[in-house]
Structure formats: structure tokens, C-alpha cells
Design an enzyme around this catalytic site. Sequence first.
Site, mmCIF file in Angstrom:
data_model
loop_
_atom_site.group_PDB
_atom_site.id
_atom_site.type_symbol
_atom_site.label_atom_id
_atom_site.label_comp_id
_atom_site.label_asym_id
_atom_site.label_seq_id
_atom_site.Cartn_x
_atom_site.Cartn_y
_atom_site.Cartn_z
ATOM 1 N N GLU A 187 -16.870 -6.380 -73.963
ATOM 2 C CA GLU A 187 -17.098 -7.329 -72.862
ATOM 3 C C GLU A 187 -17.346 -8.700 -73.474
ATOM 4 O O GLU A 187 -17.180 -8.905 -74.689
ATOM 5 C CB GLU A 187 -18.280 -6.899 -71.979
ATOM 6 C CG GLU A 187 -17.976 -5.717 -71.090
ATOM 7 C CD GLU A 187 -18.913 -5.559 -69.904
ATOM 8 O OE1 GLU A 187 -19.780 -6.435 -69.701
ATOM 9 O OE2 GLU A 187 -18.779 -4.561 -69.163
ATOM 10 N N ASP B 266 -21.168 -1.292 -65.341
ATOM 11 C CA ASP B 266 -22.294 -1.768 -66.148
ATOM 12 C C ASP B 266 -23.621 -1.218 -65.648
ATOM 13 O O ASP B 266 -24.582 -1.089 -66.389
ATOM 14 C CB ASP B 266 -22.380 -3.307 -66.097
ATOM 15 C CG ASP B 266 -21.222 -3.948 -66.818
ATOM 16 O OD1 ASP B 266 -20.524 -3.246 -67.557
ATOM 17 O OD2 ASP B 266 -21.034 -5.163 -66.641
ATOM 18 N N HIS C 264 -24.946 -1.196 -52.310
ATOM 19 C CA HIS C 264 -24.948 -2.267 -53.312
ATOM 20 C C HIS C 264 -23.755 -3.205 -53.160
ATOM 21 O O HIS C 264 -23.377 -3.905 -54.101
ATOM 22 C CB HIS C 264 -25.023 -1.680 -54.722
ATOM 23 C CG HIS C 264 -26.428 -1.378 -55.137
ATOM 24 N ND1 HIS C 264 -27.497 -2.131 -54.717
ATOM 25 C CD2 HIS C 264 -26.952 -0.413 -55.911
ATOM 26 C CE1 HIS C 264 -28.613 -1.642 -55.225
ATOM 27 N NE2 HIS C 264 -28.309 -0.593 -55.949
HETATM 28 P P1 FAD Z 1 -21.740 0.891 -50.885
HETATM 29 O O1 FAD Z 1 -22.104 -0.527 -50.997
HETATM 30 O O2 FAD Z 1 -22.669 1.767 -50.174
HETATM 31 O O3 FAD Z 1 -20.278 1.025 -50.230
HETATM 32 C C1 FAD Z 1 -19.208 0.234 -50.696
HETATM 33 C C2 FAD Z 1 -17.942 0.546 -49.891
HETATM 34 O O4 FAD Z 1 -17.518 1.865 -50.151
HETATM 35 C C3 FAD Z 1 -18.138 0.469 -48.383
HETATM 36 O O5 FAD Z 1 -16.949 0.023 -47.781
HETATM 37 C C4 FAD Z 1 -18.424 1.902 -47.995
HETATM 38 O O6 FAD Z 1 -18.093 2.177 -46.650
HETATM 39 C C5 FAD Z 1 -17.523 2.655 -48.957
HETATM 40 N N1 FAD Z 1 -18.042 3.968 -49.324
HETATM 41 C C6 FAD Z 1 -19.281 4.298 -49.757
HETATM 42 N N2 FAD Z 1 -19.333 5.618 -50.008
HETATM 43 C C7 FAD Z 1 -18.108 6.119 -49.738
HETATM 44 C C8 FAD Z 1 -17.521 7.409 -49.797
HETATM 45 N N3 FAD Z 1 -18.216 8.480 -50.185
HETATM 46 N N4 FAD Z 1 -16.227 7.540 -49.456
HETATM 47 C C9 FAD Z 1 -15.496 6.471 -49.069
HETATM 48 N N5 FAD Z 1 -15.994 5.231 -48.965
HETATM 49 C C10 FAD Z 1 -17.280 5.073 -49.308
HETATM 50 N N6 FAD Z 1 -18.758 -2.771 -59.989
HETATM 51 C C11 FAD Z 1 -17.961 -2.541 -61.039
HETATM 52 O O7 FAD Z 1 -16.806 -2.183 -60.886
HETATM 53 N N7 FAD Z 1 -18.427 -2.725 -62.310
HETATM 54 C C12 FAD Z 1 -19.704 -3.074 -62.578
HETATM 55 O O8 FAD Z 1 -20.092 -3.208 -63.726
HETATM 56 C C13 FAD Z 1 -20.575 -3.301 -61.485
HETATM 57 N N8 FAD Z 1 -21.852 -3.650 -61.684
HETATM 58 C C14 FAD Z 1 -22.672 -3.822 -60.611
HETATM 59 C C15 FAD Z 1 -24.005 -4.153 -60.845
HETATM 60 C C16 FAD Z 1 -24.862 -4.308 -59.790
HETATM 61 C C17 FAD Z 1 -26.304 -4.664 -60.061
HETATM 62 C C18 FAD Z 1 -24.379 -4.164 -58.461
HETATM 63 C C19 FAD Z 1 -25.296 -4.365 -57.305
HETATM 64 C C20 FAD Z 1 -23.050 -3.864 -58.217
HETATM 65 C C21 FAD Z 1 -22.185 -3.689 -59.288
HETATM 66 N N9 FAD Z 1 -20.844 -3.364 -59.099
HETATM 67 C C22 FAD Z 1 -20.041 -3.140 -60.176
HETATM 68 C C23 FAD Z 1 -20.264 -3.317 -57.745
HETATM 69 C C24 FAD Z 1 -20.266 -1.903 -57.188
HETATM 70 O O9 FAD Z 1 -19.372 -1.088 -57.905
HETATM 71 C C25 FAD Z 1 -19.791 -1.905 -55.726
HETATM 72 O O10 FAD Z 1 -20.500 -2.805 -54.955
HETATM 73 C C26 FAD Z 1 -19.934 -0.493 -55.134
HETATM 74 O O11 FAD Z 1 -19.258 -0.417 -53.928
HETATM 75 C C27 FAD Z 1 -21.393 -0.172 -54.905
HETATM 76 O O12 FAD Z 1 -21.554 1.207 -54.725
HETATM 77 P P2 FAD Z 1 -22.456 1.713 -53.542
HETATM 78 O O13 FAD Z 1 -22.663 3.168 -53.756
HETATM 79 O O14 FAD Z 1 -23.654 0.897 -53.391
HETATM 80 O O15 FAD Z 1 -21.434 1.477 -52.337
#
Ligand code: FAD
Length: 522
Positions: free
Chosen positions: A281, A171, A104
Amino acid sequence: MAKSCPISSSFIIISVLIHFTLSIGLRRWPDVLPYELQSLDIASRLRVDPDATRMASRDFGRLVHPPNPAAVLYPSSIEDIASLVKFSYNRSSPFSIAARGQGHSLRGQAMASHGVVVEMRSLNNCSCGSGIRVTKNPIWGSYADVGGEQQWIDVLQATLKHGLAPVSWTDYLYLTIGGTLSNAGISGQTFRHGPQISNVYEMDVLTGKGELVTCSKDTNSELFFAVLGGLGQFGIIIRARIALKPAPKRVKWIQMLYDDFSTFSRDQEHLISINGLDYLEGSLLMQNSSPNNWRSSFSPSEYPRISSLISKNGIIYCLEVVKYYDELTSHTVDEELQELLKGLNFLPGFVFTKDVSLVDFLNRVHSEELNLRAKGLWDVPHPWLNLFVPGSRISDFNSGVFRDILPKINQTTGTFLIYPVIRNKWDDRTSAVIPDEDIFYTVGLLHSSGADDWEPLENQNKEILKFCDKAGIKIKRYLSRYTTKKDWMNHFGPKWRTFEDRKAQFDPKMILSPGQQIFNSV
Ligand code: FAD
């Protein structure tokens, strides 16, 4: 019978040969990966076919399209990931590795062009990761040991079975523990409990050398603080110990509208300075966006009244607060809320209250996700801009960005968030970067666009950054990715040296999370 045997065996042999040749063809080993990797135990869990590699080079942002990874690992154990990292680390020319949670990210942060992407969620599918275990001990009280691959929604469901829940959220809950802890994890609880990275007791981390290390504030603390907010640069989070508190059952959820920014932000800052609220918020309602956006929760019968208010003023500011309650406090919660909100200056008659379960509140964005998915509006480009703006300059930001730059684009399906948080709830020893002021605002310009019209929104984001730069508003970007080393150094400011030293210590061959483009930028 006897005669037909040789014919059918040659037929079988030929079919097997054709099948074998075809599958080798489809699974052609990528030149960039060492052949010896195929002799490791994990080879059968490595996929090099285009379906797998294409999937791993997509993310929520849909904005960047770098070359695919060479392979994707679907680990069936933590040892699988460790052997991949060790294998790369022990080579004279190591290949890069990115942990991928839900993907994400917005701009390829979880990708690894020509390297290997580790699909962390595969650990959950085979129930072979750290899972989710709820425990209590005299030092920490209640906590959950959670695999880095787990989603926050699953942590919520699992902890509620024990009458407990984490205190700090994002969120949206369909994000992994590893993904949000690599950034910060912020939401309306941050002003009170700090970001998610302030609510972790301990972690197991697989470093860039392939070593599995348990770390906390007191043990291997340098690694612990490096990884929190560390953008995946120092290690893969295998397990995190998350603080839990007794879970409330229900939520009073209130939205109040303002037509004046300074009154709105004064009330927001007042509310985060007193005790009592569980969440705060705020958002913008703009003429070029509908009051029915993916973050609002007004009842449809209110839309006409709210829309005419927006038309009259151009922009309306919506302050959103929550108070949790349960059986014991159900008869006092309304009175307490009245006391807390006494003296606020929202527009008379424009206060909206809802009473919902804790799960419905925390999981509110998911129902909108389902709506958007049904309309084909979820898997679209997302040119989001997330900023931390120093409190002392938020009024200038309002005039320059909300009032001037944002309205220039006629139509947007985006949501615009703005709320203050308190610096001392963040631990400066982590890798997260925030403005140097006691109060700063988190601003999320969460645009969605069609496949072909995201560029004007990207240009507008650039204009906003240019405006801040020119006006001397020292913003810090959140969830961003820079592409030059100079920009990263500027971003980290005084923390850059420490960030670089920690990289040399925990991932000296610069294997991990290349998609952030920090140590492989120009
Ligand atoms: P990924 O996109 O898969 O990875 C993100 C990063 O973390 C990459 O660099 C990856 O290599 C690294 N990573 C993944 N897993 C691990 C692991 N186990 N160990 C070490 N590194 C790792 N963020 C907020 O803070 N607050 C919010 O309210 C919020 N709302 C959101 C709403 C939506 C609809 C979306 C799409 C995103 C939102 N985000 C929010 C952003 C979100 O927190 C970040 O984009 C987060 O990184 C997404 O998590 P993911 O599991 O998809 O990570």
C-alpha cells in the site's frame, strides 16, 4: 382477605390494560407497512419502535439522515428473511428491504427509508445463520463457508484454528462478508490475489423474488457475478464460500519514505510487477496532518525526524510493504526482503521495519479504532472519497489533487491512501466497476471531521471530482453513492445494460438495497 380480592383483581386488570395500551402506543404499526405483515411468524422479530428504527438509519459516514425505516427485522433464521422478502414481492405495492451488515457504509447505502432493514448480525447473535465452517475438498482445496452476516475478524480467528486464512482482505476487519462482497473488498493484497470478490467460489443468495439460489462461476453464474460488487441490488448474500490458504504466522512490515512522487509510484509499480511481496500500500504524510494518524505505525521516537522531513517538503509519500513468514522461512526472510527491495529509491535512512504477528498486522486498524473511540473521534462524520485512478494519469492526479487541492485545508485528522492494483486480478463479469487500464491506483481520502465542520471537506471532494472531470482523468468512484440515474449510468458505462438486465431478472420489483439510490433515483 376475602374482601380485598376484587380490588386487587381490578387493579391487576387495569394495570394490564394500561400496559397493553402503552405498548400499542409505542409500537404503533407504521401506515406504510401492510397490516397483514403482523400475522406472519416473523412479526415478533419486527421492531417498529423509534430506538430500533433510529439505529438502522445511522451509518459510519454520519453524513446523510434520510427518513427512518418503518421497521427493523432481527431475523432468527434464514427463513425469516426469506418470508419477509417473499411477502413484499407478492404484494402489488411491495415495500423496500435493505440488508444491513455493520452499517459501515458512508452515505446511507444500508438504509431503507419507510421500508424494512434486516439486521443481518442478528443471525450471528442467535447462531442461526450459516456460521463459519472450514472444509477441504479435492476441487477447491481449503475453503470456509461463511454466513453473509459474519465479520472478517471472526473469519480470521475461526480459520486460524485450522492453520488457514483467506488471502484477500480489507484494511479493517469489523465489516461483514455481505457488506464487502457487495462492493469489492480491497487492501494491500489486491495487487496479488485480486479483491475479495475474486476469491469466492460459491454463494447462497436470496433473490429479490424470495428464492434461495446456490450460485458459482458454473452454476447460476449470472446471479453469482451480478451479486459480487452488486451493491446489494440482486440478492441478499446468505452464505459465501471463501478461498483459504495456509496461514503464515508472522509479518515483516516495512515503510519507506519518498519526497518525489514519480520515484514513489515507479517503485510501487515495480514491486507489484514482481513476485515475492504479500502486501503493498502507500499513503501521504502531509503538513496539515500528523505522522501519527490512524494508519501509520511509526514508533513515536521517529515523529520529530519525520515531521521535519514533512515540513521541508510539504508532502512525503510512504510506501508500505509486507512479507509473511513462519518457522520454516524465518532465517531467509530478511535476505529475501533485501533482494526484493534492492534498487528502490526511497530516502536514505527513512526505512522503518516492524516484526509483528499476522493477526496484529491484519487487525491493525482496530487498535486505532479503540484509540479514536476513547477520544470520541470514531463516531464522527466521515466525508470520505474513494477513487480508482487510471495509472496513466496518476502523476496528473498527484499535481492537481495531492499537491494543489488537498493542502488548501489547514488541518485534517484524515488518512490518505494511494496504491496500485492490477486489472487482470479482477473478473470483468462481476458488477464491480474499475478503470479501463492494466494498472490503476486506489486512492482513499479518509477524512474525519467534527460534527459541524464536514462541509468544507465535502466541498473539497467536489472540487477534486470537478478537477478530474476537467482534466479528463477517467476515475471510477468506489463505495460512492450517486443520486441521479444519469450519474449511475455514467458510472457503470458499458456495464449499465447488464446491470439493469440483471436487476430485472433477480429483483424485478426493485425491493432490495434502496439506500444505494440506483433504481429509485431521479
Ligand atoms: P453495510 O454498510 O451494512 O452494507 C453495505 C451495503 O451492502 C448495503 O447496500 C447493504 O444493503 C449491502 N449488504 C449488507 N449485507 C449484505 C448481504 N448479506 N447481502 C447483500 N447485500 C448486503 N472497504 C474496502 O474495500 N477496503 C478497505 O480497506 C476498507 N476499509 C474500511 C475501513 C473502515 C473504518 C470502514 C468504516 C469501511 C471500510 N471499507 C473498506 C468500506 C467497507 O468495505 C464498506 O463500507 C462495506 O460495505 C461495509 O460493510 P458493512 O458490513 O458495514 O456493510
